[in-house]
Design an enzyme around this catalytic site. Structure first.
Site, PDB file in Angstrom:
ATOM      1  N   ARG A   5      53.255  30.771  55.229  1.00 28.70           N
ATOM      2  CA  ARG A   5      54.071  29.771  56.320  1.00 28.70           C
ATOM      3  C   ARG A   5      53.982  30.243  57.678  1.00 28.70           C
ATOM      4  O   ARG A   5      54.202  31.438  58.035  1.00 28.70           O
ATOM      5  CB  ARG A   5      55.382  29.622  55.827  1.00 28.70           C
ATOM      6  N   ASP A  60      61.324  40.192  53.822  1.00 30.96           N
ATOM      7  CA  ASP A  60      62.182  38.658  53.402  1.00 30.96           C
ATOM      8  C   ASP A  60      63.603  39.163  53.265  1.00 30.96           C
ATOM      9  O   ASP A  60      64.634  38.265  53.399  1.00 30.96           O
ATOM     10  CB  ASP A  60      61.457  38.023  52.313  1.00 30.96           C
ATOM     11  N   SER A  77      56.570  40.570  53.528  1.00 27.73           N
ATOM     12  CA  SER A  77      57.605  41.105  52.354  1.00 27.73           C
ATOM     13  C   SER A  77      56.814  42.135  51.468  1.00 27.73           C
ATOM     14  O   SER A  77      56.679  42.065  49.925  1.00 27.73           O
ATOM     15  CB  SER A  77      57.835  39.858  51.425  1.00 27.73           C
TER      16      SER A  77
END
Length: 900
Positions: free
Chosen positions: A522, A640, A586
């Protein structure tokens, strides 16, 4: 003339549909805990939970008490793939002094007959399981226990009502054990109706209804457990013995009962009871015909008005007479012969009229039976949520078997009343004997299966002592990761993030955030406003990462990422602006500062080459340079988990822990700088990214890893790595379930022992299916549909086992995750030096958010293992996007403060 006289015995389809609706209402009443006490149709749970599946085998005894003869049977069931069994039977009379004496005499008589049977068949030396068919209404609390509610038929034995008939039989057998050297184990109490269904279910697996229509009448069927309030548990099905003979005892059928029905009832042994049975069973139909003929004769409509002794004698006309007189093919000869034997000397007109009376009476019986049966079939279809249903009704009883027209009439009316059900009627062979043996055989099979299933799942049930041990080991590993001399060899890496503060509300500006952590990537634009109108606005676009890029070269991966950023900047019209950027990455990174992150090792299916040991921020900057279209100010590389903590910290300043429980599993928390030996400085706090997924990679939790965990680990992209994550995260739980299902199928406990092609496929069982299957709102039927989508053709019993396996695996994951988190909150409490800690944990991840029980079990475990900590769990909103922007904003704020 007869038609006019017996007009009220004729029932239209409209009336039968009304009877059907009334019976359906009675069924619902009987199943409800609050309404059952006043229900006439008692809907008794039989504790028979499964139909035969063809794998039953063994040597069984069965005894059958309930008719004019007592029966003893030996049943051999063969597991030869042909559904075959062998039955040997012996019949014994049931004298009046036994059927109307006292309880001790009755059960001694049963034991005597059984002893004689075993002697005859040379079975004395064997220990055999026994099924006890007891054809009277009993309230059961388990399969091998039943309290007699009331005697029916011609039985009136004293001292038995309201007592457990199985224990009475066991006492009588115990007396015989010593003197006659017989050893029998009573394993199941079975109603003859249930026995009928089981016998037919052995031959046809669609059979889930049993019907008796003979001296007495009754029906049973397989009901969904979630509808049976009288029994604990919602999973699976159980056979319900309706005891429908009492339908109408509350007046529900009074509008259909004729003066003849009332007269018959008054003259019976149990006036006001079993009114439906008195309208349809063969025990009463002959008497009903006699009462009609008597009245017609008295009114001069038959036999020239001459009333013979036979017409005045109760019980003189029996069902066998009615059946014989209805044999139209033989003309009037049968009727004339029977009536002459009864000294009635009929004319031809008399014979025709009597034949007509018999037809109307038996036709009404078939109609009423069909209406109640149609109600059961409709309920079954609605339970299964089917528009059309194929099913089989197992059927037994003299009236159905011997009456020339009864079966045909019944079938025809049922099919007319329930056109949406394709019904096969299957005649039972010795339902009370073979059926009782099959109930016993199924009970033994289920018990053996239960033992093997428990053995397979036992390693997943972690007792509190083991969880405390896991908590203590996690705590020790956290300390190793923080200490300079042990950090290099620690499995829990305790990586410093250089995030040294949480939001204070003054953050503002426009920020870009990148989020890479799974199969999607994203790009976000985040606008943060401070002051009284504090808010965070986000705009984002999602891009897929193809497998060939995830597992290609590092350069290809970062070029793809930059391509996605370019598309987003163009889409938002901000290509020229040099915005501060937070990069949520992450994967385990070793950071030397907030904008430097060296990849320790890929997880979650990523395998891109030339990345491990490299600084991912540098790799991103180089890819931006290669493209040469725009420039960005990369302020922070973010995990994250840290983003999750920061997002919740923006809402709640007490949030100092972040937890991810989704595809992966990780925790971060704010640690006192003085405890972080691998970073210079002792003042303030810094967020530590524990990377706890690798907990256990040194073998410290090997004793709780199962053979299924080892299978999953060996088949993964990183064998021997991330062992704790492989037991607790969504990426692996479905695969653990698949491994268990394969093992249980090999043991013959699932899917009829057949491992389908789809079950062999790694990754077929996604974790989202666990969440769906474990949903409390999901009936087993829907579980079966999910399994069918996966190419697994399951029975109801299979679905129960699959649901249990999913529950055990996800519960263990939540408990282990809770044990790890308890270690963290206890460390926080000790850091602060307080007796009682109040703290908030920011949480994200699909497993926590979407699984129906994971979050609850996790919270309960933390409370159990860290009783001095009051932990609030706060769901994060977009930790990896919004969180990255907030970390960037906090870093900018702290940088500006430092400069000042």
């Amino acid at each position: 003339q007869v038609d006019r006289y017996l007009f009220h015995l004729r029932l239209s389809d409209e009336l039968l549909l009304d009877v059907m609706a009334r019976f359906q209402a009675e069924m619902v009443k009987g199943l409800g805990r609050d309404t059952n006490p006043t229900a006439t149709v008692k809907m008794l749970p039989s504790f028979v939970r499964s139909l035969p599946d063809g794998s039953e085998k063994g040597d069984f005894l069965a005894v059958d008490l309930g008719g004019s003869l007592f029966r003893a049977h030996r049943v051999k069931v063969f597991d030869d793939g042909k559904q075959s069994s062998q039955l040997e039977s012996q019949f014994y009379p049931t004298p009046k002094e036994v059927t109307q004496g006292n309880g001790a005499e009755l059960f001694d008589y049963v034991a005597d007959c059984l002893s004689d049977f075993m002697e005859t068949k040379n079975l004395k030396h064997k220990k055999l399981p026994l099924g006890f068919t007891f054809s009277f209404p009993c309230k059961q609390t388990k399969l091998e226990e039943g309290v007699l509610l009331a005697w029916t038929k011609h039985f009136r034995v004293r001292g038995v009502q309201d007592t457990d008939v199985v224990s009475s039989l066991r006492k009588a057998l115990q007396k015989h054990k010593a003197s006659f050297d017989m050893d029998v184990d009573v394993l199941a109490l079975v109603n003859d109706t249930v026995g009928t269904m089981m016998t037919c279910g052995y031959d046809d697996q669609r059979c889930e209804v049993g019907l008796i229509i003979g001296t007495g009448t009754n029906a049973c069927y397989m009901e969904e457990m979630r509808h049976i309030d009288l029994v604990e548990g919602d999973e699976g099905r159980m056979c319900i013995n309706t005891e429908w003979g009492a339908f109408g005892d509350d007046g529900a059928l009074d509008d259909l009962r004729t003066e003849f029905d009332r007269e018959l009832d008054l003259g019976s042994l149990n006036p006001g009871k079993q009114l439906f049975e008195k309208m349809i069973s063969s025990l009463y139909l002959g008497e009903l015909v006699r009462l009609i003929l008597l009245k017609m004769t008295k009114e001069g409509l038959l036999f020239n008005g001459k009333v013979s002794t036979a017409l005045l004698t109760k019980g003189k006309i029996e069902m066998k007479h009615v059946s014989a007189m209805e044999k139209y093919k033989e003309g009037l000869s049968n009727t004339k012969e029977i009536l002459t034997e009864l000294n009635l000397f009929p004319s031809e007109e008399d014979c025709i009229a009597v034949q007509h009376v018999c037809t109307i009476v038996s036709f009404r019986s078939a109609n009423l039976c069909a209406a109640a049966l149609a109600a059961i079939l409709t309920r079954l279809r609605e339970n299964k949520k089917l528009l059309r249903m194929r099913t089989t009704v197992g059927i037994d009883g003299g009236l159905y078997k011997t009456h020339p027209k009864y079966a045909k009439r019944l079938h025809k009316v049922v099919r007319r009343l329930v056109p949406t059900c394709d019904v096969r009627f299957l005649l039972s062979e010795s339902g009370s004997g073979r059926g009782a043996a099959l109930v016993t055989a199924v009970a033994l099979r289920l018990a053996a299966q239960r033992r093997r299933l428990d053995a397979a799942l036992a390693p997943f049930l972690l007792p509190p002592a083991i969880l405390r041990e896991v908590k203590d080991k996690m705590r020790a590993e956290l300390e190793y990761g923080l200490k300079r001399e042990t950090q290099a060899n620690a499995t829990v890496k305790m990586l410093p993030t250089y995030v040294c503060g949480t939001p204070d509300g003054t953050e503002k500006g426009k920020f870009l955030a990148l989020d890479l952590g799974g199969t999607n990537f994203r790009v976000l634009l985040v606008k943060i406003k401070s002051g009284r109108r504090r808010s965070v606005q986000m705009y984002n676009k999602i891009f897929a990462i193809p497998l060939e890029i995830m597992q290609g070269t590092g350069e290809e991966l970062f070029d793809h990422i930059v391509q996605c950023i370019a598309d987003f900047l163009e889409y938002m019209g901000i290509k020229g602006a040099r915005l501060p950027l937070g990069f949520t990455f992450s994967f385990p990174c070793r950071q030397a500062s907030i904008d430097k992150g060296t990849l320790v090792g890929w997880t979650k299916g990523f395998k891109a080459t030339d990345c491990e040991g490299e600084d991912v921020v540098d790799m991103l900057r180089e890819a931006i340079k290669r493209r040469n279209e725009f420039d960005l100010d990369i302020v922070a590389v973010v995990n994250d988990t840290v983003g999750t903590m920061m997002t919740c910290g923006y809402e709640d300043p007490n949030c100092e822990i972040g937890l991810i429980a989704g595809t992966g599993s990780n925790v971060c928390y704010m640690e006192d700088m003085k405890n972080i030996e691998i970073v210079e400085g002792n003042e303030g706090k810094m967020c530590i990214n524990t990377e706890w997924g690798a907990f256990g990679d040194n073998g410290c939790i090997d004793h709780i890893r199962t053979k299924y965990d080892r299978e999953v680990d060996e088949g993964s992209l990183n064998p021997g790595k991330q062992r704790y994550e492989k037991m607790t995260s969504g990426m692996y739980l479905g695969e653990i379930v698949r491994q268990i299902l394969i093992d249980l199928t090999k043991q013959g406990l699932l899917f009829r022992g057949h491992i389908s092609e789809s079950l062999r496929k790694r990754g077929i069982f996604e974790t989202k299916f666990l969440s769906q299957i474990e949903s409390d709102r999901l009936a087993l039927l829907q579980v079966r549909r999910i399994l069918q989508q996966l190419g697994l053709d399951s029975t109801c019993d299979d679905s129960i086992i699959v649901k249990e396996v999913c529950g055990v695996v996800s519960r263990r994951a939540a408990r282990l995750c809770g044990a790890g988190l308890a270690a963290i909150v206890e460390k926080k409490r000790e850091n602060r030096g307080v007796e009682r800690l109040q703290i908030t944990v920011g949480v994200d991840g699909t497993l926590y958010k979407l699984h129906p029980h994971f979050s609850r079990v996790l919270r309960e475990t933390v409370k159990e293992l860290a009783p001095q900590c009051d932990v609030t769990f706060m769901l994060s909103e977009d930790g990896s996007g919004k969180g990255a922007a907030l970390i960037t904003a906090v870093a900018k704020r702290l940088h500006n403060v430092g400069q000042k």
